[in-house]
Write a protein that holds these residues in place. Sequence first.
Motif, PDB file in Angstrom:
ATOM      1  N   SER A  27       0.805  -1.219   0.000  1.00 47.99           N
ATOM      2  CA  SER A  27       0.000   0.000   0.000  1.00 47.99           C
ATOM      3  C   SER A  27       0.839   1.271   0.000  1.00 47.99           C
ATOM      4  CB  SER A  27      -0.944   0.006   1.211  1.00 47.99           C
ATOM      5  OG  SER A  27      -0.227  -0.208   2.414  1.00 47.99           O
ATOM      6  N   LEU A  28       2.152   1.132   0.206  1.00 41.92           N
ATOM      7  CA  LEU A  28       3.044   2.295   0.244  1.00 41.92           C
ATOM      8  C   LEU A  28       3.710   2.587  -1.102  1.00 41.92           C
ATOM      9  CD1 LEU A  28       4.794   1.518   3.647  1.00 41.92           C
ATOM     10  CD2 LEU A  28       3.293   3.480   3.199  1.00 41.92           C
ATOM     11  N   SER A  83      -1.839  -9.577  -0.883  1.00 42.51           N
ATOM     12  CA  SER A  83      -1.524  -8.156  -0.751  1.00 42.51           C
ATOM     13  C   SER A  83      -2.736  -7.331  -1.159  1.00 42.51           C
ATOM     14  CB  SER A  83      -0.320  -7.759  -1.611  1.00 42.51           C
ATOM     15  OG  SER A  83      -0.669  -7.679  -2.972  1.00 42.51           O
ATOM     16  N   VAL A  84      -2.768  -6.101  -0.675  1.00 43.10           N
ATOM     17  CA  VAL A  84      -3.897  -5.231  -0.981  1.00 43.10           C
ATOM     18  C   VAL A  84      -3.936  -4.864  -2.463  1.00 43.10           C
ATOM     19  CG1 VAL A  84      -2.682  -3.074  -0.469  1.00 43.10           C
ATOM     20  CG2 VAL A  84      -5.143  -3.209  -0.095  1.00 43.10           C
ATOM     21  N   THR A  85      -2.780  -4.799  -3.107  1.00 43.16           N
ATOM     22  CA  THR A  85      -2.764  -4.487  -4.537  1.00 43.16           C
ATOM     23  C   THR A  85      -3.368  -5.626  -5.360  1.00 43.16           C
ATOM     24  OG1 THR A  85      -0.456  -5.255  -4.593  1.00 43.16           O
ATOM     25  CG2 THR A  85      -0.824  -2.885  -4.469  1.00 43.16           C
ATOM     26  N   ASP A  86      -3.242  -6.849  -4.875  1.00 46.00           N
ATOM     27  CA  ASP A  86      -3.864  -7.979  -5.565  1.00 46.00           C
ATOM     28  C   ASP A  86      -5.389  -7.906  -5.462  1.00 46.00           C
ATOM     29  OD1 ASP A  86      -1.411  -9.018  -6.302  1.00 46.00           O
ATOM     30  OD2 ASP A  86      -1.269 -10.359  -4.578  1.00 46.00           O
ATOM     31  N   ASP A 130      -5.376   3.214  -1.461  1.00 49.87           N
ATOM     32  CA  ASP A 130      -5.383   2.441  -2.712  1.00 49.87           C
ATOM     33  C   ASP A 130      -6.477   2.929  -3.643  1.00 49.87           C
ATOM     34  OD1 ASP A 130      -3.302   0.332  -2.168  1.00 49.87           O
ATOM     35  OD2 ASP A 130      -4.619  -0.007  -0.469  1.00 49.87           O
ATOM     36  N   VAL A 131      -7.629   3.249  -3.071  1.00 43.14           N
ATOM     37  CA  VAL A 131      -8.729   3.793  -3.869  1.00 43.14           C
ATOM     38  C   VAL A 131      -8.312   5.129  -4.474  1.00 43.14           C
ATOM     39  CG1 VAL A 131     -11.070   4.718  -3.795  1.00 43.14           C
ATOM     40  CG2 VAL A 131     -10.532   2.602  -2.572  1.00 43.14           C
ATOM     41  N   LYS A 132      -7.700   5.959  -3.662  1.00 37.35           N
ATOM     42  CA  LYS A 132      -7.267   7.269  -4.144  1.00 37.35           C
ATOM     43  C   LYS A 132      -6.227   7.124  -5.245  1.00 37.35           C
ATOM     44  CE  LYS A 132      -5.528  11.748  -2.594  1.00 37.35           C
ATOM     45  NZ  LYS A 132      -5.201  12.613  -1.422  1.00 37.35           N
TER      46      LYS A 132
END
Length: 262
Positions: A49-50, A179-182, A201-203
């Motif tokens: 997320s970073l 992962s959150v990107t997945d 992530d939405v932003k």
Amino acid sequence: MSITHKNFTALLVAGALAASLAGCGSGTNTTASSTSSPSGEITVFAAASLKAPFTQLAKDFEAANPGTRVKLSFAGSSDLVTQITQGAPADVFASADTRNMAKLSDANLVDGTATNFATNVLEIAVPPGNPASIASFADLAKADVKVVTCASQVPCGAATDTVEKASGITLSPVSEESSVTDVLGKVTSGEADAGLVYLTDVKGAGDKVKGIPFAESDKAVNTYPIATVGSSKNKALAAAFVAAVTSDKGRKVLGDAGFGAP
């Protein structure tokens, strides 16, 4: 206060280098020399997320300190912890939660006490147009909704578990990702009606997804810590990068990406 961004970061580097040299005595440091201009390379392991803010922070750091290079490796925090535990050559670790950082601290694999530098909260991501008409966290539990979450060992998954327990709503995800990107990828590809990701992530996804805030997210605020890895061979430069991230200018970059203050 007329210190420029370049001079500000350079001062942080100089201070970190001086402290490191004072404590090393007879040790050899490949990145520090008798000059005040640092050089060398560090590898930063950071939560997925970073990616956006750390890419910018690394670029700014290199620009302010010619001769340095910051290599970035992004993944789920739990995966990064496993890699470091198994001997992966990392100099800095930035986690999306304190639990995974504690695993390294308890194993004496980081130097000193980690510094909390940001916070984040969950948000529902849906495809543009919101075809499943998701309006609340409770909607994610509907039988005909294909929702994707992070696995429990990943910080965003642990946060999801916390929200479920606090709200009394149990989800049945069609997929649990590492992962959150997945998770975000499943939503942007149309494989899911909704996914639980971070607000940041939405932003960062722009018009690829629509974000839906939900009140229950305040039950699971994630705190992000950062620390120098104990096995780092460039501790002075690693400490300087940590200082840049946790500085006011570093936090502004994080704030612009949607992260909250620690």
